[in-house]
Design a protein around this motif. Structure first.
Motif, PDB file in Angstrom:
ATOM      1  N   ALA A  34      -4.361   7.658   6.533  1.00 37.89           N
ATOM      2  CA  ALA A  34      -5.784   6.887   5.856  1.00 37.89           C
ATOM      3  C   ALA A  34      -5.332   6.665   4.304  1.00 37.89           C
ATOM      4  CB  ALA A  34      -6.438   8.200   5.344  1.00 37.89           C
ATOM      5  N   ASP A  35      -4.707   7.548   3.826  1.00 32.49           N
ATOM      6  CA  ASP A  35      -4.422   7.233   2.779  1.00 32.49           C
ATOM      7  C   ASP A  35      -3.159   6.622   2.393  1.00 32.49           C
ATOM      8  OD1 ASP A  35      -4.876  10.535   1.585  1.00 32.49           O
ATOM      9  OD2 ASP A  35      -3.655  10.778   3.182  1.00 32.49           O
ATOM     10  N   ALA A  67      -3.783   3.570   3.541  1.00 37.74           N
ATOM     11  CA  ALA A  67      -4.924   2.474   3.689  1.00 37.74           C
ATOM     12  C   ALA A  67      -5.672   2.425   2.543  1.00 37.74           C
ATOM     13  CB  ALA A  67      -5.580   2.529   4.735  1.00 37.74           C
ATOM     14  N   ALA A  68      -5.781   3.343   1.872  1.00 40.01           N
ATOM     15  CA  ALA A  68      -6.761   3.042   0.483  1.00 40.01           C
ATOM     16  C   ALA A  68      -5.710   3.489  -0.306  1.00 40.01           C
ATOM     17  CB  ALA A  68      -7.368   4.781   0.491  1.00 40.01           C
ATOM     18  N   ALA A  69      -4.601   3.120  -0.343  1.00 42.25           N
ATOM     19  CA  ALA A  69      -3.786   2.608  -1.349  1.00 42.25           C
ATOM     20  C   ALA A  69      -4.106   0.794  -1.854  1.00 42.25           C
ATOM     21  CB  ALA A  69      -2.067   2.600  -1.540  1.00 42.25           C
ATOM     22  N   ARG A  96       0.855  -0.902   0.023  1.00 41.45           N
ATOM     23  CA  ARG A  96      -0.240   0.074   0.013  1.00 41.45           C
ATOM     24  C   ARG A  96       1.432   1.256  -0.236  1.00 41.45           C
ATOM     25  NH1 ARG A  96      -5.400  -0.908   0.483  1.00 41.45           N
ATOM     26  NH2 ARG A  96      -6.140  -3.173   1.921  1.00 41.45           N
ATOM     27  N   SER A 117      -3.624  -2.696  -2.654  1.00 41.09           N
ATOM     28  CA  SER A 117      -2.685  -3.974  -1.290  1.00 41.09           C
ATOM     29  C   SER A 117      -2.185  -4.669  -2.862  1.00 41.09           C
ATOM     30  CB  SER A 117      -3.782  -4.718  -0.483  1.00 41.09           C
ATOM     31  OG  SER A 117      -4.399  -5.072  -1.471  1.00 41.09           O
TER      32      SER A 117
END
Length: 537
Positions: free
Chosen positions: A159-160, A162-164, A42, A166
């Motif tokens: 948060a950024d 986690a949003a990328a 991520r 995996s």
């Protein structure tokens, strides 16, 4: 695309603990190899998404923070994107940090939440010349406040990450083309960025790790900050074997023993200052913790004195102690095996696999003789050396002789082919025309029961040019409490030639150090040489 080592382990042993942070307050973060892979992917994909101002092949990713799982993740993410990982010593002052940040030309900084205010202040003052993106990593420490909300403004956060995506990043044939750029300790001046591209030569690095007897079931425990080349290199070696890695956020001697006991830690890399604190703990404290699992203790960052080695083998398995000599620039150059630790006092061992060493005298010729009278500057040739000093070709050239390179250490061989480091060339004292090596004197003085540690250096003398001075840290207990300068010099006179005996002694509560644990003799010398146009040594 070549197989990534972390991705390989994430598939082969997804549930094995990869990295653990176990804090004294009971807070535990435990990532499996599958979880470390996901986090690293991520972060890698976030870095790549930042475009021209982000991180990809050959870009610089600067990271700053205490040991943590997040640091292990950024090391992997940088490798996965082909970027150059640039660690920043979080103990630096704002001015010192600004120099490294700007000199490195990094456009992305990955910063532990605890140090976000430092970067925010530099950003808000317009002092970050190249950094375009700051990623605030991790959450607030239980005993410390989170970064102020205003400091986080304009930064990327968890948060950024986690949003990328995996999935492993795909950079094609450029995978594995990154490297590291570690800034030297700066013991003699401004730190230099030692740039090293790609991964270490697998044949040379593999032969070295085989010499230590590394195994997949070993448990690696940090014993120093990962921004330093030694602890981070051996953490990478642990991951190369698929080991579990224990990261201690900030060093504490008794807590380190707790981690050894709790996780049956079997390998580490330790500077002498760290191990001196551990061995100096009261016996009743040390006896609370099982230390028998320690199997591979890599001693370096600075030479371990003979006295410290004796203390170590009294507290830990004697067969676990390996000493190495090396540097950020040149890697591991010699190894002293456990069976030679007390048999060869003062030696740092024989050349490591794949390493060539030559000694060069003041006349520029190669030295072939043995013994202290044949000491010379150490030059090394190997396939694991650094590539350059970043933006400092002159310094690189000045320290090179063809394919051989030096960091300014002075040494000699014995008749069995063992190397003995006398001292750094810059620390050598010339008194009345005689070369005096502070390390020799320090090793003698540390045998005194009242001395915890000492730093020896030259101070100006109208008669002799320089004379020997010792700054001493007294040991705990009665022997240290009553220790006088006269007793120090009397002890030295019993064991050393007259010209090596300190002419003056002062006492300090502690010695100033670089972030990697080396004593800052430059800082100790400065008051004595103030106002002089030049400083000898």
């Amino acid at each position: 695309m070549p197989d990534d080592i972390l991705s390989t382990y994430a598939q082969a042993q997804p549930d094995k603990p990869a990295v653990i942070e176990d804090r004294p307050d009971g807070t535990i973060v435990r990532w499996t190899y599958a979880e470390l892979e996901e986090r690293s992917n991520r972060l890698a994909n976030l870095l790549l998404s930042l475009g021209a101002g982000g991180a990809g092949p050959d870009a610089k990713v600067l990271w700053c923070g205490p040991n943590s799982p997040e640091v292990v993740a950024v090391l992997n993410a940088a490798r996965k994107t082909g970027a150059i990982a640039v660690p920043l010593n979080y103990r630096l002052s704002a001015d010192e940090a600004r120099y490294v940040i700007n000199h490195s030309d990094a456009e992305v900084a990955y910063v532990d939440h605890e140090y976000v205010p430092l970067f925010a202040a530099l950003r808000d003052r317009g002092e970050l010349e190249k950094v375009r993106h700051i990623i605030a990593a991790g959450g607030p420490a239980p005993a410390a406040p989170a970064a102020p909300r205003q400091a986080l403004a304009g930064m990327l956060t968890e948060a950024d990450i986690a949003a990328a995506p995996s999935d492993p990043p795909d950079i094609g044939d450029l995978a594995g083309t990154g490297g590291t750029m570690i800034y030297t300790s700066g013991t003699t001046g401004k730190p230099k960025g030692a740039f090293r591209s790609g991964a270490p030569d697998p044949e040379v690095f593999g032969a070295l790790l085989n010499l230590f007897g590394y195994r997949p079931d070993d448990v690696y425990l940090t014993a120093g900050p990962l921004y330093h080349s030694g602890p981070s290199a051996f953490l990478r070696a642990a991951q190369l074997y698929g080991q579990t890695m224990i990261v201690q956020r900030k060093f504490d001697a008794e807590d380190w023993l707790r981690l050894v006991d709790t996780y049956q830690a079997s390998s580490t890399f330790a500077a002498p200052a760290v191990m001196r604190m551990i061995c100096a703990l009261p016996k009743e404290i040390k006896d609370r913790y099982d230390r028998s699992t320690m199997r591979v203790m890599i001693a370096n960052a600075a030479p371990w004195s003979y006295e410290l080695k004796k203390r170590y083998v009294a507290d830990f398995p004697p067969g676990s102690l390996f000493e190495i000599y090396g540097s950020t620039e040149l890697g591991v150059d010699t190894v002293l095996l456990p069976e030679d630790q007390l048999r060869k006092p003062g030696s740092c061992g024989k050349p490591a696999p794949g390493i060539e060493i030559m000694l060069v005298g003041a006349d520029g010729n190669r030295i072939t003789g043995t013994g202290p009278e044949h000491a010379g500057e150490v030059f090394v040739r190997s396939n694991v050396m650094f590539d350059a000093y970043y933006k400092n070709d002159a310094s690189y050239a000045a320290n090179s002789r063809g394919d051989f390179h030096t960091v300014g250490d002075i040494a000699y061989w014995d008749d069995e082919g063992y190397l003995y480091i006398c001292d750094r060339k810059s620390d050598m004292i010339i008194s009345g025309g005689m070369n005096v090596y502070p390390a020799e004197i320090e090793a003698v003085l540390e045998q005194h029961p009242g001395i915890y540690e000492t730093a020896v250096f030259g101070i100006p003398s109208e008669q002799w040019g320089e004379v020997v001075h010792a700054t001493v840290v007294r040991s705990a207990g009665a022997a240290g409490a009553s220790l006088t300068g006269a007793e120090v010099t009397a002890f030295a006179r019993e064991h050393l030639a007259g010209y090596k005996v300190p002419r003056s002694v002062d006492f300090a509560a502690e010695l100033p150090r670089t972030g990697s644990g080396k004593v800052l003799k430059r800082q100790l010398r400065a008051p004595y040489w103030a106002g002089r146009g030049a400083q000898v040594g």
